[in-house]
Write a protein that holds these residues in place. Structure first.
Motif, PDB file in Angstrom:
ATOM      1  N   SER A  32      20.966  44.281  53.724  1.00 53.34           N
ATOM      2  CA  SER A  32      20.302  44.100  55.192  1.00 53.34           C
ATOM      3  C   SER A  32      21.451  43.619  56.012  1.00 53.34           C
ATOM      4  CB  SER A  32      19.390  42.793  55.047  1.00 53.34           C
ATOM      5  OG  SER A  32      18.257  43.338  54.540  1.00 53.34           O
ATOM      6  N   MET A  33      22.471  42.788  55.459  1.00 56.58           N
ATOM      7  CA  MET A  33      23.546  42.178  55.979  1.00 56.58           C
ATOM      8  C   MET A  33      24.595  43.344  56.539  1.00 56.58           C
ATOM      9  SD  MET A  33      25.122  39.604  57.595  1.00 56.58           S
ATOM     10  CE  MET A  33      24.110  38.070  56.816  1.00 56.58           C
ATOM     11  N   THR A  34      24.697  44.153  55.573  1.00 58.90           N
ATOM     12  CA  THR A  34      25.529  45.509  55.626  1.00 58.90           C
ATOM     13  C   THR A  34      24.934  46.348  56.773  1.00 58.90           C
ATOM     14  OG1 THR A  34      26.191  45.417  53.231  1.00 58.90           O
ATOM     15  CG2 THR A  34      26.670  47.381  54.489  1.00 58.90           C
ATOM     16  N   LYS A  35      23.814  46.381  56.874  1.00 61.07           N
ATOM     17  CA  LYS A  35      23.319  47.510  57.982  1.00 61.07           C
ATOM     18  C   LYS A  35      23.503  46.535  59.259  1.00 61.07           C
ATOM     19  CE  LYS A  35      19.602  49.837  55.395  1.00 61.07           C
ATOM     20  NZ  LYS A  35      18.156  49.975  55.106  1.00 61.07           N
ATOM     21  N   PHE A  36      23.282  45.253  59.248  1.00 59.30           N
ATOM     22  CA  PHE A  36      23.411  44.515  60.431  1.00 59.30           C
ATOM     23  C   PHE A  36      24.768  44.711  60.965  1.00 59.30           C
ATOM     24  CE2 PHE A  36      24.398  40.474  62.785  1.00 59.30           C
ATOM     25  CZ  PHE A  36      23.454  40.619  63.974  1.00 59.30           C
ATOM     26  N   CYS A  40      26.187  46.247  64.392  1.00 57.03           N
ATOM     27  CA  CYS A  40      26.833  45.505  65.299  1.00 57.03           C
ATOM     28  C   CYS A  40      28.221  46.359  65.709  1.00 57.03           C
ATOM     29  CB  CYS A  40      27.407  44.187  64.979  1.00 57.03           C
ATOM     30  SG  CYS A  40      25.975  42.941  64.815  1.00 57.03           S
ATOM     31  N   LEU A  41      28.781  46.709  64.629  1.00 59.66           N
ATOM     32  CA  LEU A  41      30.016  47.640  64.914  1.00 59.66           C
ATOM     33  C   LEU A  41      30.011  49.054  65.814  1.00 59.66           C
ATOM     34  CD1 LEU A  41      31.871  47.397  61.232  1.00 59.66           C
ATOM     35  CD2 LEU A  41      32.543  46.302  63.422  1.00 59.66           C
ATOM     36  N   ALA A  47      29.882  50.865  73.070  1.00 56.04           N
ATOM     37  CA  ALA A  47      30.220  49.855  74.335  1.00 56.04           C
ATOM     38  C   ALA A  47      31.441  50.203  74.745  1.00 56.04           C
ATOM     39  CB  ALA A  47      29.841  48.229  74.207  1.00 56.04           C
ATOM     40  N   PHE A  48      32.573  50.174  73.871  1.00 58.46           N
ATOM     41  CA  PHE A  48      33.876  50.497  73.985  1.00 58.46           C
ATOM     42  C   PHE A  48      33.969  51.852  74.493  1.00 58.46           C
ATOM     43  CE2 PHE A  48      37.943  52.005  72.539  1.00 58.46           C
ATOM     44  CZ  PHE A  48      38.847  51.234  73.128  1.00 58.46           C
TER      45      PHE A  48
END
Length: 341
Positions: A32-36, A40-41, A47-48
Motif C-alpha cells: 500500500s505504501m509503495t502504491k501511495f 505521489c511520484l 504536474a511537472f
C-alpha cells in the motif's frame, strides 16, 4: 498420549498461521505504501510535465512575436558570433556599444573580424558576457566596454527578464546564457511575458531590429541630433567594485584566458554634462586592475564627450560621436599593441 499428540500440532499450526498473517499484514502495508509513493511520484511528474508544457507554450507560441524589436537583434549578434571562427574581436557592452562603435572601421584598422555584442545594458551584464563565451578561440580578443555602473552590486547578478525573454523570443536555446541563479527572475516573469506578447505591436526606426545591419553587427540609422541633458539622466560613478562584480569578472577572465584568448577593459563613451564625478573613473580603473587584473586600455577621461557628440541618453553617441569613439578605441588598441596593423 493420543490427546496430547493431537492437540500439540494444532497449537503449532495456529502459531504458524498467526506468523503468516503478520507477515502478510506487513507485506500488505508495504504494498500500500509503495502504491501511495508511486501515486505521489506520478502526480508530481504529471504536474511537472504540465508546468513544462505550459512554459513551452508561452515561450514558443505564437512564434516570432518580438522579431521586429530592438532587443531581438541579440539573436543576430549571437548567431554571428557562433559562426565567426576567423581571428576576431568580441566587443561586450550595453547600448553604448550599439550606438558607439563602427564595427567595419575597427575591422579594417585591426585586421580582425569584429562581433559587436553591444545592445542593451538592461539585459544585465552577465547575459551579454555569457553570450560572448559561446565561441572564443585561441588568439581572439575580448573587449569589455561596460557602462560605468558595472561595479555595482547587482550588475552581474540580476537580469532584466522582460528584455531577455522578449529578446530571445522563440529561440529558446539562448536561455543557456541565463545563469542558474537568475532563473527565478525568468519564471517569476513568465505570465507577465505572456501579457507582453499580447500587447506588443512591433517596432521600427532606431529602436528596432531594422535599425541594424542584417547580421546585427552595425547600427545603420543615421543619428544627427544632439543630446539634451536632463536631471533624470544624471549618473554617478561608483569607483569601488562590489564583490559580486569582482567574482564574476575573475571567473570570466579565467575562462577567456583558458581558451587562449585575451581580455581587456575599454571605456564606454559618456556625456560629461550628466556625469557627476567623472574623476572617480580614474579610481575605478585602479581598483579594477589591482583587484581583477584585466588591463584597462583607455583613459576614461578622454571618453567624456560633449553634448554635440551624444544622442538621446548619457551613453548613446550620435553618428559623429560614434566615429570619434571608434577612432579613440583604435588608438588605444594600437598604443597598447593589442593590435599591430
Amino acid at each position: 498420549m493420543f490427546l496430547q499428540t493431537e492437540v500439540f500440532p494444532m497449537i503449532v499450526d495456529r502459531n504458524e498461521y498467526n506468523g503468516i498473517s503478520a507477515v502478510r499484514g506487513e507485506k500488505g502495508k508495504m504494498k500500500s505504501m509503495t502504491k501511495f509513493i508511486k501515486y505521489c511520484l506520478c502526480s508530481l511528474l504529471a504536474a511537472f510535465l504540465f508546468f513544462e508544457a505550459a512554459i513551452l507554450g508561452i515561450l514558443l507560441f505564437p512564434s516570432g512575436t518580438f522579431a521586429s524589436s530592438y532587443q531581438a537583434t541579440i539573436q543576430d549578434k549571437e548567431k554571428l558570433l557562433r559562426e565567426t571562427n576567423d581571428p576576431k574581436i568580441i566587443f561586450v557592452a550595453g547600448s553604448s556599444g550599439a550606438f558607439g562603435l563602427n564595427a567595419p572601421e575597427l575591422e579594417e584598422a585591426s585586421g580582425y573580424k569584429v562581433v559587436n555584442l553591444g545592445l542593451h545594458a538592461g539585459f544585465g551584464f552577465s547575459f551579454i558576457s555569457e553570450i560572448a563565451k559561446a565561441n572564443i578561440n585561441p588568439g581572439d580578443i575580448v573587449l569589455l566596454g561596460y557602462e560605468y555602473n558595472w561595479t555595482e552590486e547587482d550588475a552581474f547578478t540580476e537580469i532584466g527578464a522582460d528584455l531577455v525573454m522578449s529578446g530571445i523570443d522563440d529561440k529558446i536555446s539562448m536561455y543557456r546564457y541565463v545563469l542558474p541563479s537568475q532563473w527565478k527572475s525568468v519564471i517569476g516573469y513568465l505570465f507577465s511575458y505572456a501579457a507582453q506578447k499580447n500587447e506588443f505591436e512591433g517596432m521600427d526606426g532606431v529602436y528596432s531590429r531594422s535599425g541594424f545591419s542584417d547580421n546585427g553587427n552595425q547600427m545603420i540609422v543615421e543619428r544627427t541630433e544632439t543630446y539634451v541633458p536632463k536631471p533624470e539622466n544624471e549618473h554617478t560613478v561608483e569607483p569601488d567594485i562590489s564583490e559580486p562584480s569582482k567574482q564574476y569578472l575573475l571567473k570570466l577572465r579565467q575562462y577567456i584566458e583558458s581558451k587562449g584568448a585575451s581580455v581587456y577593459f575599454v571605456q564606454a563613451p559618456y556625456a560629461v554634462s550628466t556625469t557627476k564625478n567623472q574623476q572617480d573613473l580614474l579610481l575605478m580603473v585602479q581598483n579594477e586592475e589591482s583587484e581583477i587584473g584585466i588591463p584597462y586600455l583607455s583613459d576614461p577621461i578622454a571618453y567624456g564627450f560633449p553634448d554635440d557628440l551624444m544622442w538621446d541618453t548619457t551613453f548613446h553617441c550620435n553618428s559623429k560621436g560614434e566615429e570619434i569613439r571608434t577612432k579613440l578605441l583604435i588608438r588605444d588598441l594600437k598604443k597598447s599593441r593589442v593590435i599591430k596593423k
